[in-house]
Structures are given as C-alpha cells and as structure tokens.
Design a protein around this motif. Structure first.
Motif, PDB file in Angstrom:
ATOM      1  N   UNK A 196       0.817  -1.217  -0.098  1.00 31.28           N
ATOM      2  CA  UNK A 196       0.227  -0.144   0.126  1.00 31.28           C
ATOM      3  C   UNK A 196       1.058   1.096   0.022  1.00 31.28           C
ATOM      4  N   UNK A 197       0.497   2.359  -0.721  1.00 34.28           N
ATOM      5  CA  UNK A 197       1.316   3.523  -0.613  1.00 34.28           C
ATOM      6  C   UNK A 197       1.358   4.113   0.600  1.00 34.28           C
ATOM      7  N   UNK A 198       2.322   4.999   0.534  1.00 37.94           N
ATOM      8  CA  UNK A 198       2.786   5.824   2.074  1.00 37.94           C
ATOM      9  C   UNK A 198       2.779   7.267   1.636  1.00 37.94           C
ATOM     10  N   UNK A 199       2.971   8.118   2.803  1.00 34.97           N
ATOM     11  CA  UNK A 199       2.779   9.434   2.628  1.00 34.97           C
ATOM     12  C   UNK A 199       4.213  10.091   2.531  1.00 34.97           C
ATOM     13  N   UNK A 200       5.196   9.322   2.972  1.00 33.83           N
ATOM     14  CA  UNK A 200       6.641  10.024   2.991  1.00 33.83           C
ATOM     15  C   UNK A 200       7.477   8.870   2.786  1.00 33.83           C
ATOM     16  N   UNK A 201       8.665   9.198   1.749  1.00 37.68           N
ATOM     17  CA  UNK A 201       9.855   8.183   1.732  1.00 37.68           C
ATOM     18  C   UNK A 201      10.981   8.776   2.076  1.00 37.68           C
ATOM     19  N   UNK A 202      11.913   7.985   2.973  1.00 37.23           N
ATOM     20  CA  UNK A 202      13.058   8.464   3.392  1.00 37.23           C
ATOM     21  C   UNK A 202      14.050   7.250   3.253  1.00 37.23           C
ATOM     22  N   UNK A 203      15.659   7.515   3.099  1.00 36.22           N
ATOM     23  CA  UNK A 203      16.614   6.634   2.934  1.00 36.22           C
ATOM     24  C   UNK A 203      17.458   6.786   1.863  1.00 36.22           C
ATOM     25  N   UNK A 204      18.521   6.399   1.896  1.00 33.29           N
ATOM     26  CA  UNK A 204      19.492   6.536   0.748  1.00 33.29           C
ATOM     27  C   UNK A 204      19.321   5.426  -0.020  1.00 33.29           C
ATOM     28  N   UNK A 205      20.121   5.632  -1.248  1.00 34.39           N
ATOM     29  CA  UNK A 205      20.151   4.920  -2.315  1.00 34.39           C
ATOM     30  C   UNK A 205      20.944   5.142  -3.486  1.00 34.39           C
ATOM     31  N   UNK A 206      21.080   4.258  -4.475  1.00 27.70           N
ATOM     32  CA  UNK A 206      22.093   4.665  -5.601  1.00 27.70           C
ATOM     33  C   UNK A 206      21.382   5.817  -6.521  1.00 27.70           C
ATOM     34  N   UNK A 207      21.859   6.040  -7.623  1.00 28.28           N
ATOM     35  CA  UNK A 207      21.353   6.824  -8.549  1.00 28.28           C
ATOM     36  C   UNK A 207      19.952   7.015  -8.721  1.00 28.28           C
ATOM     37  N   UNK A 208      19.565   5.594  -9.333  1.00 25.70           N
ATOM     38  CA  UNK A 208      18.350   5.201  -9.809  1.00 25.70           C
ATOM     39  C   UNK A 208      17.266   5.592  -8.851  1.00 25.70           C
ATOM     40  N   UNK A 221       5.821  12.908  -0.107  1.00 29.09           N
ATOM     41  CA  UNK A 221       7.006  13.669   0.663  1.00 29.09           C
ATOM     42  C   UNK A 221       8.362  12.919   0.457  1.00 29.09           C
ATOM     43  N   UNK A 222       9.273  13.523   0.325  1.00 25.08           N
ATOM     44  CA  UNK A 222      10.506  12.751   0.506  1.00 25.08           C
ATOM     45  C   UNK A 222      11.504  13.402   1.413  1.00 25.08           C
ATOM     46  N   UNK A 223      12.603  12.800   2.070  1.00 28.16           N
ATOM     47  CA  UNK A 223      13.509  13.463   2.839  1.00 28.16           C
ATOM     48  C   UNK A 223      14.556  14.401   2.174  1.00 28.16           C
ATOM     49  N   UNK A 224      15.247  14.038   1.224  1.00 27.73           N
ATOM     50  CA  UNK A 224      16.183  14.780   0.761  1.00 27.73           C
ATOM     51  C   UNK A 224      16.762  13.926  -0.609  1.00 27.73           C
ATOM     52  N   UNK A 225      17.508  14.488  -1.304  1.00 22.80           N
ATOM     53  CA  UNK A 225      18.211  14.037  -2.522  1.00 22.80           C
ATOM     54  C   UNK A 225      19.802  13.841  -2.143  1.00 22.80           C
TER      55      UNK A 225
END
Length: 422
Positions: A196-208, A221-225
């Motif tokens: 199910x979808x969420x309201x905010x996504x956080x956490x690091x990852x690769x370029x994709x 919403x997201x935390x940051x790039x």
C-alpha cells in the motif's frame, strides 16, 4: 592530500550527480511500469536487477527469527543499545500541540499530527546498513507514525542481510518487503496489490533511487536527495594528525566521490596530516576507494587564523564537521552551517554514525545552509488552529473585508460581512 591557501572563490569539491538522460528515462519507464502492472513489474525488475526470483516479497516472521539465529548475539545487543540512544535523543525533539487565547477570546494555535505512514528505503548490494534502518525508522516511531514500511533489495538468494532484519525488528518495523531500486520507490509512492502507498519516503540509495525519489516528489514527500558523504575537520595546533587523518579516511572509504577536507591555520598540522593520510591509506582494506576520493575530492586549506578557518567552514557548509581546537565550544558558537558538529578529540564522526543518538541522515552538497538532519518534525504535520470569538470578529470584520477588497476578492469580503450583526 593537496595543501593550499584559501582563495575568494573557495568551494568544496563535490560530486553532484543529477543523472544522465538515459538514467532519467529508465527511471520514468520503471515507475510507469509499476503504476501499470503493480506486483508483476516488481517481480520482473527484481529478477532483472537483483537476480532474485521471488514467490513473495513480504519478509516473514520465520525469516526474522532465522536472521537472529545467524547474527552474533553481542552485535544484536549493540544494535539494541544504539536504538535506545537514538530513540531517547529524538524523544527530546517531539513537539506538542499548543494554543493561546487573547483577552478578546480569540484562540490561536498549532496542532501537531503524525503522518499516517512512512516508507524507509535501505540500500542493499555489497554492504548492509543496519544503522540506516535505525536512523530512518526511530524518528518516525517517536513522531507516532502508525504504519512504517521498509523496502530493501534482496540478494540473489532472495534474502535480506541478517543485520538489516535484526535492526528492523528491534526498531519495530512490521512491514518489510524484498524489493529495491526505482521500482521500490514507485511501489511506496503509488502502491501495488501487495504494497500500500505511503505518505513520505526516506532513506539513501543509488542514483536510480535518488532519481526515482525526485520523480515521485509531490505525490509523496521525501526526505532529501542525498549526495556523497562529506567531512570537514576544523583544527588548530592542539589537534593530533593521526586522529585527523583517521577521521578524513573514515568518510573517504565510503565512496570514490566522498569529500574529506581539513581546514587549519597551522602549516605544520597541514603537512603532518597529509603525510599521515598517505601512511594510513596504505593499510586500509578499502584503499582503492579511499585513495581515489582523497585524490579527487580531498583538500587541506591553510588559513591566516582561526576566524578565517571558521569562515571557510561556514562557506563549505559540510555534512559532518569536527571541531578539534582549544576552546572548542567558543568556536562552535560561530559555526552557522554544518549538518552535524562533533566537538573535541573524543567525538569522532563514526560515533554519530552508529551510536550517540543524533541522526546520521544529514544535508549534503552545501544544503546545510538551509536544511537540517532528519528529525521527528519530518514525520509530523502542523495544522493552524483559528477560533475567533464574537468580540474579536466584531472588532476586525471591517478590516478584513477591506483587505479582501484591496485584492479584488469581493466574495471574501462578503463571507465575513455575512456574519455581521445588522
């Protein structure tokens, strides 16, 4: 490391990767496929990118129990203690709803409400990051987010690292899915049959992952790039080159694009630290990565005095800043731009990465000029509260109507005037 003087055009050498046209197009294609085909797209991309053929994405309780059995018990205890430190620190950030009432009976305030749901991305690949689990999940827990979803790419065996699962269980995550990459971000943003979808996504990852977060921002919403890791050390004659070098390399080993910088008014310290970095590089397991980072994004700046060194640091706005000077707290008072500040020789940066309690998700690429570490507020919403009394309304209705007409909004004016006592 190259030793150089400060120049007016000084800027921290940073690797800013905004992706290629091909990468952005690939991410957009993946997101569209997940929105159209749901779980089927997730299974397809997991097989293609992670070489894992899954029957189910959701991690079971049996898998979590197996992770505990495989994981060293003493490290489990360390993770539990770190989790307690992180939770306790973030509890102090928690803000409550507040109101105040004027003499005329007007009640104003701010209502604090946790988000309904949050998604946490945990990188996979060649390394496992239990610390990322704790740093992203626990502020959301403190905020009161009821539903926290974790996603992470599986290995070819279809499993997640034991340490990641143990950390997730300690942090209280109840929904864990074996899916990574841009497809995981799309699933969190738009949902599938299983997720199910969420309201905010956080956490690091690769370029994709970074590009996917950029694409879905606005729908969620997201935390940051986040960019590559950065450390700046502000030091004077009292600091020890062997310790500075070790701390510079602690970030350089992260990534060939990591930035490690020493700023000091001491030529002697600069020269001895440069030599010490070279000596310590030779025995580092990740020497090739660290050496490339030091060569391309490392620097030592020699300033005229400590005030100029402080000015340089404020200009750099680093992710991590270590202050190794006499009267360190006096120096810290003059620091305006840094994600996290480590004070004194016993406050090495990795203490913040793993154990002390403050969040290690920090602004990079100079964004410490205007942004903050991940915190409890990131998982809460603020609603304004406005309750006018009859007295306050009567005192101000004509002023409000006049303001509305100033902007050419007659219906606004009539909306308040409709309540006037004739």
């Amino acid at each position: 490391m190259k030793i150089q003087s400060v120049t007016p055009e000084l800027s921290l050498k940073r690797s800013v990767d905004s992706g290629t046209d091909e990468q952005r197009a690939a991410v957009q294609k993946i997101i569209q496929a997940v929105r159209s085909d749901g779980d089927a797209a997730l299974f397809t991309y997991t097989k293609l990118f992670d070489q894992a053929e899954l029957d189910s994405m959701r991690v079971t309780q049996a898998e979590i129990e197996e992770a505990y059995s495989e994981f060293p018990e003493h490290i489990t205890q360390v993770i539990k203690e770190a989790a307690e430190n992180i939770f306790t620190f973030h509890q102090k950030q928690l803000r409550e709803t507040w109101t105040y009432t004027d003499q005329n009976g007007t009640m104003l305030g701010q209502k604090m409400t946790p988000l309904d749901s949050a998604g946490v991305y945990v990188p996979g690949g060649t390394a496992a990051y239990p610390s990322s689990v704790l740093m992203n999940v626990l502020p959301a827990k403190v905020a009161g987010v009821k539903r926290i979803v974790m996603v992470s790419p599986p290995g070819p065996d279809g499993r997640l690292p034991a340490g990641v699962l143990v950390a997730a269980d300690i942090a209280g995550v109840e929904e864990i899915y074996k899916v990574g990459g841009a497809q995981a971000i799309a699933a969190l943003a738009y949902g599938t049959e299983t997720i199910r979808p969420v309201d905010k996504i956080t956490g690091p990852g690769n370029i994709y992952v970074a590009l996917a977060k950029r694409e879905v921002f606005g729908d969620v919403d997201i935390d940051m790039i986040a960019g590559p890791s950065e450390i700046a050390v502000l030091a004077d004659e009292s600091a020890r080159p062997v310790e500075i070098a070790a701390d510079l390399l602690s970030q350089a080993e992260h990534d060939t694009r990591a930035s490690s910088v020493l700023v000091t008014p001491s030529q002697r310290l600069a020269e001895e630290t440069a030599a010490e970095v070279e000596r310590q590089l030779a025995g580092l397991p990740r020497e090739a990565i660290a050496r490339k980072a030091i060569e391309h994004y490392g620097a030592i700046y020699v300033t005229r005095d400590i005030q100029e060194a402080i000015d340089v640091v404020n200009q750099l706005a680093p992710e991590h800043l270590e202050v190794m000077t006499e009267n360190a707290m006096n120096v810290v008072e003059r620091i305006r731009h840094a994600g996290a500040i480590f004070i004194g020789r016993f406050s090495s940066e990795p203490i913040g990465d793993y154990f002390a309690g403050p969040n290690h998700v920090l602004p990079t690429n100079g964004t410490a000029r205007f942004s903050s570490p991940l915190n409890v507020d990131d998982f809460m919403k603020k609603s304004s509260l406005i309750m006018y009394s009859e007295q306050a309304f009567n005192e101000n209705v004509d002023k409000i109507a006049a303001f509305a007409r100033l902007e050419g909004l007659e219906a606004h004016a009539r909306a308040v005037e409709a309540r006037k006592i004739k």
